[in-house]
Enzyme design. Structure first.
Site, PDB file in Angstrom:
ATOM      1  N   ASP A  81       0.819  -1.215   0.000  1.00  0.00           N
ATOM      2  CA  ASP A  81       0.000   0.000   0.000  1.00  0.00           C
ATOM      3  C   ASP A  81       0.850   1.262   0.000  1.00  0.00           C
ATOM      4  O   ASP A  81       0.491   2.265  -0.614  1.00  0.00           O
ATOM      5  CB  ASP A  81      -0.929   0.008   1.213  1.00  0.00           C
ATOM      6  CG  ASP A  81      -2.177  -0.827   0.975  1.00  0.00           C
ATOM      7  OD1 ASP A  81      -2.162  -1.660   0.049  1.00  0.00           O
ATOM      8  OD2 ASP A  81      -3.158  -0.655   1.719  1.00  0.00           O
ATOM      9  N   CYS A 122       1.094  -8.273   4.983  1.00  0.00           N
ATOM     10  CA  CYS A 122       0.672  -6.883   4.803  1.00  0.00           C
ATOM     11  C   CYS A 122      -0.834  -6.696   4.624  1.00  0.00           C
ATOM     12  O   CYS A 122      -1.604  -7.636   4.696  1.00  0.00           O
ATOM     13  CB  CYS A 122       1.475  -6.256   3.674  1.00  0.00           C
ATOM     14  SG  CYS A 122       3.200  -5.949   4.163  1.00  0.00           S
ATOM     15  N   ASP A 123      -1.210  -5.454   4.314  1.00  0.00           N
ATOM     16  CA  ASP A 123      -2.547  -4.927   4.547  1.00  0.00           C
ATOM     17  C   ASP A 123      -3.705  -5.778   4.025  1.00  0.00           C
ATOM     18  O   ASP A 123      -4.585  -6.174   4.770  1.00  0.00           O
ATOM     19  CB  ASP A 123      -2.656  -3.524   3.939  1.00  0.00           C
ATOM     20  CG  ASP A 123      -1.772  -2.524   4.651  1.00  0.00           C
ATOM     21  OD1 ASP A 123      -0.685  -2.907   5.097  1.00  0.00           O
ATOM     22  OD2 ASP A 123      -2.150  -1.354   4.745  1.00  0.00           O
ATOM     23  N   LYS A 124      -3.752  -6.029   2.718  1.00  0.00           N
ATOM     24  CA  LYS A 124      -4.889  -6.747   2.146  1.00  0.00           C
ATOM     25  C   LYS A 124      -4.618  -8.234   2.014  1.00  0.00           C
ATOM     26  O   LYS A 124      -5.537  -9.019   1.791  1.00  0.00           O
ATOM     27  CB  LYS A 124      -5.244  -6.184   0.758  1.00  0.00           C
ATOM     28  CG  LYS A 124      -5.390  -4.676   0.713  1.00  0.00           C
ATOM     29  CD  LYS A 124      -6.359  -4.159   1.755  1.00  0.00           C
ATOM     30  CE  LYS A 124      -6.288  -2.659   1.889  1.00  0.00           C
ATOM     31  NZ  LYS A 124      -5.015  -2.166   2.409  1.00  0.00           N
ATOM     32  N   CYS A 195       5.225  -2.257   8.473  1.00  0.00           N
ATOM     33  CA  CYS A 195       5.572  -0.932   9.014  1.00  0.00           C
ATOM     34  C   CYS A 195       5.346  -0.876  10.523  1.00  0.00           C
ATOM     35  O   CYS A 195       4.414  -1.463  11.051  1.00  0.00           O
ATOM     36  CB  CYS A 195       4.775   0.140   8.296  1.00  0.00           C
ATOM     37  SG  CYS A 195       5.036   0.093   6.505  1.00  0.00           S
ATOM     38  N   GLU A 443      -6.902   4.249  -0.349  1.00  0.00           N
ATOM     39  CA  GLU A 443      -6.449   4.637   0.978  1.00  0.00           C
ATOM     40  C   GLU A 443      -5.751   5.989   0.870  1.00  0.00           C
ATOM     41  O   GLU A 443      -4.871   6.163   0.033  1.00  0.00           O
ATOM     42  CB  GLU A 443      -5.470   3.567   1.476  1.00  0.00           C
ATOM     43  CG  GLU A 443      -5.140   3.634   2.932  1.00  0.00           C
ATOM     44  CD  GLU A 443      -4.359   2.401   3.356  1.00  0.00           C
ATOM     45  OE1 GLU A 443      -4.996   1.425   3.769  1.00  0.00           O
ATOM     46  OE2 GLU A 443      -3.122   2.416   3.248  1.00  0.00           O
ATOM     47  N   SER A 469      -5.462   4.966   5.700  1.00  0.00           N
ATOM     48  CA  SER A 469      -4.449   4.060   6.222  1.00  0.00           C
ATOM     49  C   SER A 469      -4.614   3.935   7.725  1.00  0.00           C
ATOM     50  O   SER A 469      -5.132   4.839   8.389  1.00  0.00           O
ATOM     51  CB  SER A 469      -3.064   4.619   5.904  1.00  0.00           C
ATOM     52  OG  SER A 469      -2.087   4.052   6.732  1.00  0.00           O
TER      53      SER A 469
END
Length: 553
Positions: A81, A122-124, A195, A443, A469
């Site tokens: 992202d 990570c995110d998705k 992160c 985002e 985010s």
């Protein structure tokens, strides 16, 4: 043990299948006697959270072999992202969640895997993997690569969001020099891992462990460390046991487990993106979770951690303080008991947890806030809901009224912010960025971070039908539903209209009389689709609203 792989290799007619698998180097005993364990490996050279996954895959393979299974590694797409942010790449981020779930499903069914190790970070990617697990309901365990270590610059610790995204705003305002900005971008991210703050990736890792789909300690065990490799090997061995026991995701991801995950989100002060991902995961697992349950649990769950972006602690601090088992220990009387992938009940894991730093994980009587990190808003602007990370909003902005300054894209809003064209006391309204209108519900960390970097978090509020985010802080309200592209009221706002929010009352309203709104509705014309071909066009036609988790219809 070969419930799904047996039909792939057993019998006279399966000779061609066996021949192809022999060509991959598998032995007769592996094919005919042992369970096939797929390793859904989201390794990538362009995602720092995923660059170490191949090494973890080796540890997983060793565990599977030790447990008596056959490891079978296959690839899964992964979008970063942070790299995709602020340009056309972000259109693909949320839609990729559906592609990931479909990819895991396709590989698992086509090759007859008896169990799955979902290797992610990570995110998705993590929610997409969990959606696939719920949909397939074959034994599955999640191994996350873990948080990145903090960066260092002139004696202080750094993280990606505050020290690069927000640093852009500080550089624009002249607070830091171009040379310092360059130094920060070089030093902020020292290596592999997700992160360093409680952004979406780390939030979802923590919630995955809290709902019982990762082994204890997995979420916060730091990337690149030997502890993470040991957990990966133990997970590989454990999945074979889960196949033997027929312990499947729908037996783990029950309503109780989903609610425990939501409660963990509130305790930690995690990302608002969980209000998209948890309902989507629950949907695939056959569990009915309403958006209101986030608010219900938030009102009775104190926030015990203060991790970036809302505080000054980091994920590495949470790891050293005892990790998710320690947090579970503090809230054990609030948990709804449920079996986990380890075979233990969540209550047993919570009972063993130990807090080693009571400032990072506070006791209930010294909570950072009496309520959880997320609030769900209602009102004429969002009859189907809107979401705010209230833990990152200052007290003075919890009630706010001001005029709107409207933009029909993130790019237009970002340019106005950098040009300092959003007056103090105003709402920056960014619309046509929802699941359908974006498409893909981009985002918007760039605009929110720029406002923060320019010192505007107590002066300008941001409202959007897009999303934020997990790194966002300040009065930023997203997921406004219905979205503008579906005729939602956010699409009818005009410059100068007054908007009012009251976080305590959970209200968000456009202060324009009904007669004027009726006039605007009568002349409203649905916008033409921004994308007419390819995957995004198909996604826009079939995706549901943010209030329903933005799942595919």
């Amino acid at each position: 043990m070969k419930k799904y792989s047996g039909p792939v290799v057993e019998g006279l007619t399966r000779a061609p299948s066996r021949a192809l698998l022999y060509a991959c180097g598998y032995t007769k005993r592996q094919l005919m006697e042992k369970p096939f364990i797929g390793i859904a490996n989201a390794y990538s050279d362009v995602v720092p959270g995923h660059i170490g996954l191949n090494q973890l895959a080796r540890s997983v393979e060793q565990g599977i072999a030790a447990g008596g299974g056959v490891p079978m590694n296959f690839g899964i797409p992964a979008i970063c992202d942070g790299v995709a942010m602020g340009h056309a790449g972000m259109f693909y981020s949320l839609p990729s969640r559906e592609l990931i779930a479909d990819s895991v499903e396709s590989m698992a069914r086509a090759h007859g895997f008896d169990g799955l190790v979902l290797l992610t970070d990570c995110d998705k990617i993590t929610p997409g993997m969990l959606m696939a697990a719920g949909r397939l309901d074959i034994p599955a365990i999640v191994v996350t690569a873990g948080p990145m270590l903090t960066g260092r610059y002139q004696g202080r610790r750094l993280d990606l969001v505050r020290d690069t995204f927000e640093a852009v705003g500080r550089a624009q305002a002249g607070v830091i020099s171009p040379e310092e900005l360059e130094a920060l971008e070089v030093e902020a991210c020292p290596g592999c891992g997700s992160c360093q703050g409680l952004y979406t990736a780390n939030t979802m890792q923590c919630l995955t462990e809290a709902m019982g789909m990762s082994l204890p300690g997995c979420a916060t065990a730091l990337a690149g460390m030997a502890r993470k490799a040991r957990i990966a090997q133990e997970s590989g061995e454990r999945i074979v046991g889960m196949v033997r026991e027929d312990l499947t995701p729908r037996k783990i991801m029950t309503r109780a487990a989903i609610r425990n995950a939501i409660r963990m989100d509130m305790v930690l002060g995690g990302s608002t993106n969980t209000t998209l991902h948890i309902p989507a995961i629950a949907h695939e697992a056959g569990v009915d979770i309403a958006l209101e349950e986030f608010d219900e649990l938030s009102r009775v769950t104190p926030q015990l951690c203060h991790i970036r972006p809302s505080g000054d602690h980091f994920m590495e601090d949470l790891e050293w303080a005892g990790g998710i088992p320690a947090v579970l220990n503090v809230i054990q009387d609030m948990l709804e008991d449920n079996i986990t992938c380890s075979g233990e009940m969540i209550s047993a894991i919570a009972a063993r947890g130990v807090v080693t730093d009571p400032e990072v994980i506070r006791p209930l009587d010294k909570a950072y806030r009496p309520e959880g990190g997320i609030a769900i808003l209602r009102g004429n602007l969002c009859p189907d809901g809107a979401v705010v990370k209230q833990s990152a909003v200052s007290e003075r902005m919890r009630q706010f009224r001001g005029p709107a300054v409207c933009f029909d894209s993130e790019e237009a809003a970002m340019q106005a912010i950098l040009d300092d064209r959003i007056p103090d006391g105003s709402w920056c309204v960014v619309r046509f960025e929802g699941p359908k209108g974006g498409p893909g519900m981009r985002e918007m960390l760039n605009p929110t971070a720029a406002l923060a970097g320019m010192g505007k978090t107590d002066k300008v509020a941001l409202l959007t039908d897009g999303r934020f985010s997990g790194g966002t802080r300040g009065p930023c309200i997203g997921h406004v539903s219905p979205e503008a592209a579906e005729g939602g009221l956010i699409g009818l706002i005009q410059d100068g209209d007054l908007i009012e929010v009251d976080l305590d009352a959970r209200q968000l309203n456009l202060l324009v009389d009904e007669a004027e709104l009726a006039r605007r509705r009568a002349s409203w014309v649905p916008p033409a689709p921004k994308v007419k071909t390819g995957w995004l066009a198909r996604y826009a036609r079939n995706v549901t609203s943010a209030g329903k988790g933005a799942v595919m219809a």
